[in-house]
Enzyme design. Structure first.
Site, mmCIF file in Angstrom:
data_model
loop_
_atom_site.group_PDB
_atom_site.id
_atom_site.type_symbol
_atom_site.label_atom_id
_atom_site.label_comp_id
_atom_site.label_asym_id
_atom_site.label_seq_id
_atom_site.Cartn_x
_atom_site.Cartn_y
_atom_site.Cartn_z
ATOM 1 N N LYS A 77 50.109 20.871 66.309
ATOM 2 C CA LYS A 77 50.109 20.468 67.715
ATOM 3 C C LYS A 77 51.004 19.240 67.843
ATOM 4 C CE LYS A 77 46.637 19.389 71.310
ATOM 5 N NZ LYS A 77 45.174 19.185 71.522
ATOM 6 N N SER A 152 43.450 22.216 75.177
ATOM 7 C CA SER A 152 44.826 21.795 75.257
ATOM 8 C C SER A 152 45.706 22.256 74.081
ATOM 9 C CB SER A 152 44.892 20.277 75.340
ATOM 10 O OG SER A 152 44.418 19.692 74.140
ATOM 11 N N SER A 176 39.275 21.340 72.903
ATOM 12 C CA SER A 176 40.697 21.706 72.888
ATOM 13 C C SER A 176 41.150 22.509 71.676
ATOM 14 C CB SER A 176 41.563 20.448 72.999
ATOM 15 O OG SER A 176 41.627 20.026 74.338
#
Lengths: 477, 100
Positions: A77, A152, A176
């Site tokens: 990420k 996310s 997330s």
């Protein structure tokens, strides 16, 4: 499964039957071919990955062991620092910035032989549940490109769900990792707070943030988690004790275990097909020898409200560092304050601004006790109720996400998006581990994940239960 | 706690957070913040007397390290990423004086 697992790749590379370089090129060509539509990656780190693959191959050629993740391509990420390679948090604020250091997880992955292939899309500064709040455009769900991958950590979930990489890392502040794992049909783990170093993870809400893996199998998730967990002196909140390994616990089963289904997360606001799959997961646990009963944890219904005060409050403090002075964007102004304001106004997207303002309000004079102080007390209340529940139960079970993946643009109202996190937030507030495991699909044919929750540092039992669900799925398909 | 947040308060909070909210954004942000705070008002129903606030899930205190010199980041590499630098330092506009 057509795409090889991390365990398979590492075994082949360690035995010399496949080179790390070949494993890398296979992943890179999949990304080049298929990521144009999904947009799970923001940037690739091909040079770094190729150099690392060559180094792994040299270790094998010399007759030495390159480590448990030898030659395994992994995506990160884009809120984890990679030295010399872009790390944007999907924000214009950090566009073009290259960190001068690696996050601890990056060093640990490479020390274990893994190949960092690139950085994945996220909601700006990890604030969101759909990966639509990215300054660089949304990511799409590999099961249906008209739908969101969740968020996310949507890019990391989609990249694994599409088979572009076998494993990836995300961060989980309120769900997330687990919610996008559920929506993309993959395994996603939020470890115990403090089990994985946050050094080099760009901070959103420091008392809630935790890094964890995505994988297509429970075994792969375990392999990655074991490689990244453990004390790190560079993170003052890192647990200064041995973290139990999970790979060795995968065959422990759930016979004799007591598993509680959280009553408050099995009703209003949760889709029927999600409730059905959660009940079927309970049935799978019973078949494997566990006792499963309902348990009431009343304070969990206040988790969402407490979270949307605590997380913005911490974010408003953490994001004060983006002032246009030391790194990232700068928009000029006649004096320092004017420059700060111009930079922050241009650099942050609307959702980030909303949360900064909300947090600033919750912490401001006259409102601190009513909002932030109260939310912190609710946090204690939830922790106390979980402690009581764990006197009767070894593990807990709930849905991960209230629904399957929704269409892009379907939830334009911020509050509607916040509701996506209702099942996942309680674990962050109390710091406990939790993971989402794919368990069948919804009436629309899209994947559904169920959530297994465990007490602090009880990841081994949680992974053993996840392996039971995985085996039950294989048996039924 | 139940008092609805006003547009003036949003403007004030934005100033505290070093953000500028344009006139056409003010109505939207005010409504959205009010909606979240309304959800938060559910907490009013709870009796929290005697419940201690919890700041972090794994309470460690006084985390210290040995007082020895260890390598730090390379200043050249750090300053190369700054929006403006001069003589080994970050360069900023004047602290005093009018905004343009």
């Amino acid at each position: 499964m057509s795409t090889p697992t991390a365990i398979e790749i590492a075994a082949q590379v360690r035995s010399g039957s496949q080179s790390a370089t070949a494993a890398l090129e296979s992943s890179l060509s999949d990304i080049a071919e298929r990521d144009r539509e999904l947009h799970s990656f923001l940037h690739l780190t091909e040079d770094r990955a190729r150099a690392q693959a060559a180094a792994v191959d040299a270790v094998v050629a010399a007759g030495n062991d390159p480590g448990p993740l030898a030659g395994v391509p992994i995506a990160l990420k884009d809120n984890m620092c990679t030295r010399g390679a872009p790390t944007t948090c999907s924000s214009k604020m950090l566009e073009g910035w290259k960190p001068p250091y690696d996050a601890t997880v990056v060093s640990r992955l490479e020390a274990a032989g893994a190949l960092v292939v690139g950085k994945t899309n996220l909601d700006e500064f990890a604030m969101g549940s759909s990966t639509e709040n990215s300054a660089f455009g949304p990511t799409r769900n590999p099961h249906d490109p008209s739908r969101v991958p969740g968020g996310s950590s949507g890019g990391s979930a989609a990249a694994v769900g599409a088979g572009l990489v076998p494993v990836s890392l995300g961060s989980d502040t309120g769900g997330s990792i687990r919610q996008p794992a559920s929506l993309c049909g993959v395994v996603g783990v939020k470890p115990t707070y403090g089990a994985v170093s946050r050094y080099g993870l760009i901070a959103f809400a420091s008392s809630l943030d935790q890094i964890g893996p995505f994988a297509t199998t429970v075994g792969d998730a375990a392999l990655v988690l074991d490689a990244i967990s453990g004390h790190d002196p560079l993170d003052a909140t890192s647990i200064p004790a041995a973290i139990p390994t999970v790979s060795s616990a995968l065959t422990n089963g759930v016979a004799g275990k007591r598993i509680g289904i959280i009553d408050e997360l099995m009703g209003e606001g949760i889709d029927e097909d999600v409730l059905r799959q959660t009940e079927l997961a309970a049935e799978a646990f019973r078949s494997a020898g566990a006792t499963v009963e309902r348990v009431s944890i009343p304070a969990t219904i206040y988790g969402l409200a407490a979270y949307y005060l605590i997380a913005p409050a911490e974010a408003s403090s953490n994001l004060a560092r983006y002032d246009g002075v030391r790194y990232g964007a700068r928009v000029d102004g006649g004096n320092v304050e004017a420059m700060n304001i111009a930079t922050r106004t241009a650099g942050f997207g609307d959702e980030v601004k909303r949360r900064i303002m909300l947090g600033t309000y919750a912490l401001s004079s006259g409102y601190y006790d009513a909002y932030y102080g109260k939310a912190q007390r609710v946090r204690s209340l939830i922790a106390a109720e979980f402690a009581t529940a764990y006197e009767q139960f070894d593990l807990l079970l709930s849905p991960t996400s209230p629904s399957t993946a929704f269409e892009l643009g379907a939830k334009s109202d911020p509050m509607a998006l916040y509701m996506c996190d209702v099942c996942t937030i309680p674990s962050n507030l109390v710091g406990h581990p939790a993971m989402s495991v794919p368990f069948g699909s919804g009436d629309d044919g899209l994947p559904i994940g169920v959530q297994i929750l465990a007490p602090m540092l009880h990841e081994p039992a949680m992974f053993a239960a996840a392996a039971v669900l995985e085996a039950a799925q294989k048996g039924s398909s | 706690m139940t008092k609805r947040i006003t547009a003036d308060e949003v403007t004030h909070v934005a100033t505290l957070a070093r953000l500028r909210v344009a006139d056409d954004e003010l109505v939207m942000f005010t409504e959205q913040l009010a909606a979240v705070l309304e959800t938060a008002s559910a907490l009013e129903a709870l009796d929290l007397d005697g419940v201690e606030p919890m700041a972090q899930p794994y309470a460690l205190t006084n985390v210290l390290r040995e007082d020895v010199v260890t390598p730090s980041l390379d200043p050249t590499e750090v300053l190369a990423m700054a929006p403006a630098a001069e003589d080994g330092r970050f360069r900023v506009p004047p602290a005093l004086g009018d905004a343009q």
